[in-house]
Design an enzyme around this catalytic site. Structure first.
Site, PDB file in Angstrom:
ATOM      1  N   GLN A  46       2.398   6.266   7.739  1.00 46.08           N
ATOM      2  CA  GLN A  46       1.364   5.344   7.285  1.00 46.08           C
ATOM      3  C   GLN A  46       0.197   5.234   8.262  1.00 46.08           C
ATOM      4  OE1 GLN A  46       4.789   2.551   5.275  1.00 46.08           O
ATOM      5  NE2 GLN A  46       2.796   1.629   5.524  1.00 46.08           N
ATOM      6  N   GLY A  83      -3.784   0.577   7.645  1.00 47.32           N
ATOM      7  CA  GLY A  83      -2.849  -0.273   6.916  1.00 47.32           C
ATOM      8  C   GLY A  83      -2.472  -1.522   7.690  1.00 47.32           C
ATOM      9  N   LYS A 130       9.798  -4.060   1.339  1.00 48.83           N
ATOM     10  CA  LYS A 130       8.875  -4.004   0.183  1.00 48.83           C
ATOM     11  C   LYS A 130       9.053  -2.706  -0.586  1.00 48.83           C
ATOM     12  CE  LYS A 130       5.510  -6.425   2.965  1.00 48.83           C
ATOM     13  NZ  LYS A 130       4.340  -6.173   3.801  1.00 48.83           N
ATOM     14  N   CYS A 188       0.801  -1.232   0.000  1.00 50.04           N
ATOM     15  CA  CYS A 188       0.000   0.000   0.000  1.00 50.04           C
ATOM     16  C   CYS A 188       0.830   1.277   0.000  1.00 50.04           C
ATOM     17  CB  CYS A 188      -0.971  -0.004   1.172  1.00 50.04           C
ATOM     18  SG  CYS A 188      -0.221  -0.480   2.733  1.00 50.04           S
ATOM     19  N   HIS A 243      -1.675   7.061   3.332  1.00 43.87           N
ATOM     20  CA  HIS A 243      -0.237   7.039   3.594  1.00 43.87           C
ATOM     21  C   HIS A 243       0.402   8.265   2.939  1.00 43.87           C
ATOM     22  CE1 HIS A 243      -0.906   3.162   5.174  1.00 43.87           C
ATOM     23  NE2 HIS A 243      -0.360   2.397   4.251  1.00 43.87           N
TER      24      HIS A 243
HETATM   25  P1  NAP Z   1      -7.236  -8.154   8.277  1.00 48.05           P
HETATM   26  O1  NAP Z   1      -8.171  -7.039   8.549  1.00 48.05           O
HETATM   27  O2  NAP Z   1      -6.478  -8.735   9.397  1.00 48.05           O
HETATM   28  O3  NAP Z   1      -8.073  -9.320   7.520  1.00 48.05           O
HETATM   29  C1  NAP Z   1      -7.494 -10.592   7.280  1.00 48.05           C
HETATM   30  C2  NAP Z   1      -8.489 -11.538   6.600  1.00 48.05           C
HETATM   31  O4  NAP Z   1      -7.841 -12.805   6.440  1.00 48.05           O
HETATM   32  C3  NAP Z   1      -9.772 -11.787   7.405  1.00 48.05           C
HETATM   33  O5  NAP Z   1     -10.853 -11.927   6.525  1.00 48.05           O
HETATM   34  C4  NAP Z   1      -9.485 -13.117   8.098  1.00 48.05           C
HETATM   35  O6  NAP Z   1     -10.651 -13.866   8.372  1.00 48.05           O
HETATM   36  C5  NAP Z   1      -8.672 -13.812   7.018  1.00 48.05           C
HETATM   37  N1  NAP Z   1      -7.848 -14.882   7.622  1.00 48.05           N
HETATM   38  C6  NAP Z   1      -6.978 -14.784   8.656  1.00 48.05           C
HETATM   39  N2  NAP Z   1      -6.458 -16.001   8.938  1.00 48.05           N
HETATM   40  C7  NAP Z   1      -7.035 -16.874   8.074  1.00 48.05           C
HETATM   41  C8  NAP Z   1      -6.926 -18.277   7.881  1.00 48.05           C
HETATM   42  N3  NAP Z   1      -6.102 -19.048   8.624  1.00 48.05           N
HETATM   43  N4  NAP Z   1      -7.646 -18.847   6.886  1.00 48.05           N
HETATM   44  C9  NAP Z   1      -8.465 -18.101   6.112  1.00 48.05           C
HETATM   45  N5  NAP Z   1      -8.653 -16.761   6.269  1.00 48.05           N
HETATM   46  C10 NAP Z   1      -7.920 -16.166   7.232  1.00 48.05           C
HETATM   47  O7  NAP Z   1      -6.118  -7.713   7.201  1.00 48.05           O
HETATM   48  P2  NAP Z   1      -6.231  -6.616   6.016  1.00 48.05           P
HETATM   49  O8  NAP Z   1      -5.680  -5.316   6.451  1.00 48.05           O
HETATM   50  O9  NAP Z   1      -7.598  -6.687   5.421  1.00 48.05           O
HETATM   51  O10 NAP Z   1      -5.147  -7.187   4.975  1.00 48.05           O
HETATM   52  C11 NAP Z   1      -5.452  -8.287   4.138  1.00 48.05           C
HETATM   53  C12 NAP Z   1      -4.271  -8.521   3.191  1.00 48.05           C
HETATM   54  O11 NAP Z   1      -4.099  -7.367   2.366  1.00 48.05           O
HETATM   55  C13 NAP Z   1      -2.946  -8.732   3.924  1.00 48.05           C
HETATM   56  O12 NAP Z   1      -2.180  -9.678   3.214  1.00 48.05           O
HETATM   57  C14 NAP Z   1      -2.309  -7.349   3.896  1.00 48.05           C
HETATM   58  O13 NAP Z   1      -0.926  -7.391   3.986  1.00 48.05           O
HETATM   59  C15 NAP Z   1      -2.787  -6.840   2.539  1.00 48.05           C
HETATM   60  N6  NAP Z   1      -2.881  -5.385   2.406  1.00 48.05           N
HETATM   61  C16 NAP Z   1      -3.498  -4.610   3.356  1.00 48.05           C
HETATM   62  C17 NAP Z   1      -3.594  -3.240   3.161  1.00 48.05           C
HETATM   63  C18 NAP Z   1      -4.230  -2.316   4.158  1.00 48.05           C
HETATM   64  O14 NAP Z   1      -4.128  -1.074   3.980  1.00 48.05           O
HETATM   65  N7  NAP Z   1      -4.915  -2.796   5.202  1.00 48.05           N
HETATM   66  C19 NAP Z   1      -3.100  -2.663   2.000  1.00 48.05           C
HETATM   67  C20 NAP Z   1      -2.502  -3.485   1.050  1.00 48.05           C
HETATM   68  C21 NAP Z   1      -2.416  -4.840   1.255  1.00 48.05           C
HETATM   69  P3  NAP Z   1     -11.342 -13.891   9.853  1.00 48.05           P
HETATM   70  O15 NAP Z   1     -12.068 -12.571  10.006  1.00 48.05           O
HETATM   71  O16 NAP Z   1     -12.266 -15.042   9.775  1.00 48.05           O
HETATM   72  O17 NAP Z   1     -10.244 -14.045  10.851  1.00 48.05           O
END
Ligand code: NAP
Length: 376
Positions: free
Chosen positions: A198, A202, A227, A171, A265
């Site tokens: 950030q 994030g 990254k 991001c 960010h």
């Molecule tokens: P998050 O809020 O922690 O959400 C994580 C998701 O993954 C939830 O739906 C969770 O489901 C699921 N999950 C966790 N453990 C799992 C498992 N063992 N099996 C299947 N599903 C599982 O994280 P996020 O911020 O949305 O980020 C998601 C991805 O996008 C990450 O890889 C992150 O690095 C990337 N990312 C994030 C951003 C950002 O700004 N936030 C930007 C770019 C990229 P449950 O609710 O059921 O636990």
């Protein structure tokens, strides 16, 4: 009007997954027909499983869906996938990186196009790390992908639709690269120093504890600096031969900080450019740059991919992060740098341009280029 493509969202309960659901509610080409998350959420109605963070109610069509597990549907494994119609056409992944690698590979091996936000496959030589405005030609790498059942490419013996993975960058990388692209084209980038500020979104949900971030700055985000120092080189690399990308040849030094901002960010960037152009010439190059024609007509493409401000106090997260529905990257305070030559600030929305919105734009480009279509 063509029927919409049916979409499955992996990690649908997370911060990025929820953004997907918001952005796709009225999308002209895609509709969410399946949601999946961890075992903690599976089997429950989406409305009960999710801690909804959106400013609008959960779209009714999604609220009633039952959350599934992150396993490809049984009738779409490679051995028999020609025999059945498929339950969805396209997979968006907002999965936690601890599981994204294997899960995304399994869906690709089962013949699904997977558009991922996770870091796991970004630097794989056959996986496009895509910003549609910057490197759409890198989609040619998809041809080389062969996914087996693990998170490394294997022999894909199925004869049905070919699965593949396309990723979007970290991001904080997205804003940096969108500002560097016009400068690399116009002058050539020789070296970059970037310090990020950030947003807490994030870190996902629940993310950083309030007591750690309120009135504070955390000068470390695990893995982020690496990254920021590697992804730009792949994205701005040349696809000189369809077999591989030659990374861009400049060094990036990054310092990442978490600050008490909800979304957006902000990054302070110093850059050495070939020929030492003036701040005015740099501002002109940024202002004159436009996205390729193929991207400008896509539903999620903002009217302006880059907004350049003259006011040195702009851009600010609270005021400008929503420009272009969160898809515009803003640049400001372009001035001389006594060390590297030029410095400026750049702002991008981390969960829209830097995550779900960027992924939706990636998928739109794939549809436009006829790499993705309905499978029934
Ligand atoms: P998050 O809020 O922690 O959400 C994580 C998701 O993954 C939830 O739906 C969770 O489901 C699921 N999950 C966790 N453990 C799992 C498992 N063992 N099996 C299947 N599903 C599982 O994280 P996020 O911020 O949305 O980020 C998601 C991805 O996008 C990450 O890889 C992150 O690095 C990337 N990312 C994030 C951003 C950002 O700004 N936030 C930007 C770019 C990229 P449950 O609710 O059921 O636990």
């Amino acid at each position: 009007m063509k029927p919409k493509l049916r979409v499955c969202i992996l990690g649908a309960t997370g911060a990025v997954g929820q953004r997907f659901i918001e952005l796709l509610e009225h999308h002209p080409w895609f509709e969410v027909t399946a949601v999946a998350a961890s075992e903690r959420s599976a089997g429950r109605a989406y409305r009960d499983a999710v801690n909804w963070l959106g400013h609008h109610p959960i779209p009714p069509a999604v609220a009633d869906l039952t959350v599934g597990t992150c396993v490809p549907p049984a009738d779409s494994v490679p051995s028999d996938r020609t025999a059945h119609s498929r339950p969805f056409d396209l997979v968006f992944s907002g999965l936690d990186a601890s599981v994204a690698g294997e899960v995304e590979a399994a869906f690709a091996a089962a013949g699904y196009p997977v558009i991922s936000n996770a870091k796991n496959h970004r630097m794989h030589p056959d996986v496009p790390l895509l910003i549609p405005e910057v490197n759409p030609e890198h989609l040619a790498l998809i041809e080389q992908q062969r996914w087996g059942p693990t998170d490394t490419p294997g022999s894909d013996s199925g004869s049905g639709p070919k699965g593949f993975i396309v990723t979007n960058p970290n991001c904080a990388t997205v804003g940096l690269v969108m500002a560097l692209k016009p400068l690399h084209d116009a002058f050539g980038v020789e070296s970059v120093l970037v310090t990020t500020m950030q947003a807490i979104s994030g870190a996902g949900y629940p993310g950083v504890p309030a007591l750690d971030i309120l009135g504070n700055i955390i000068p470390h985000i695990g893995g982020e600096e690496d990254k920021l120092e590697t992804e730009p080189l792949k994205i701005l690399g040349d696809l000189s031969d369809p077999q591989s990308i030659t990374p861009a040849k400049f060094a990036v030094s990054a310092s990442a900080n978490r600050v008490p901002v909800v979304d957006g960010h902000l990054e302070s960037v110093s850059v050495r450019l070939t020929g030492s152009p003036s701040p005015g010439a740099v501002a002109e190059a940024l202002r004159n740059w436009t996205a390729p024609d193929v991207v400008r007509g896509l539903p999620s493409s903002p009217e302006k991919a880059l907004e350049v401000f003259d006011d040195p106090s702009f851009p600010q997260p609270a005021r400008h992060v929503g420009l272009g529905n969160g898809m515009t990257v803003s640049v400001g305070k372009i001035r001389a740098c006594p060390v590297l030559g030029i410095k400026f600030n750049v702002l991008s929305h981390n969960t829209i341009r830097g995550a779900a919105g960027g992924a939706v734009l990636n998928a739109e480009l794939l549809v436009e280029e006829k790499t993705v279509s309905a499978t029934v």
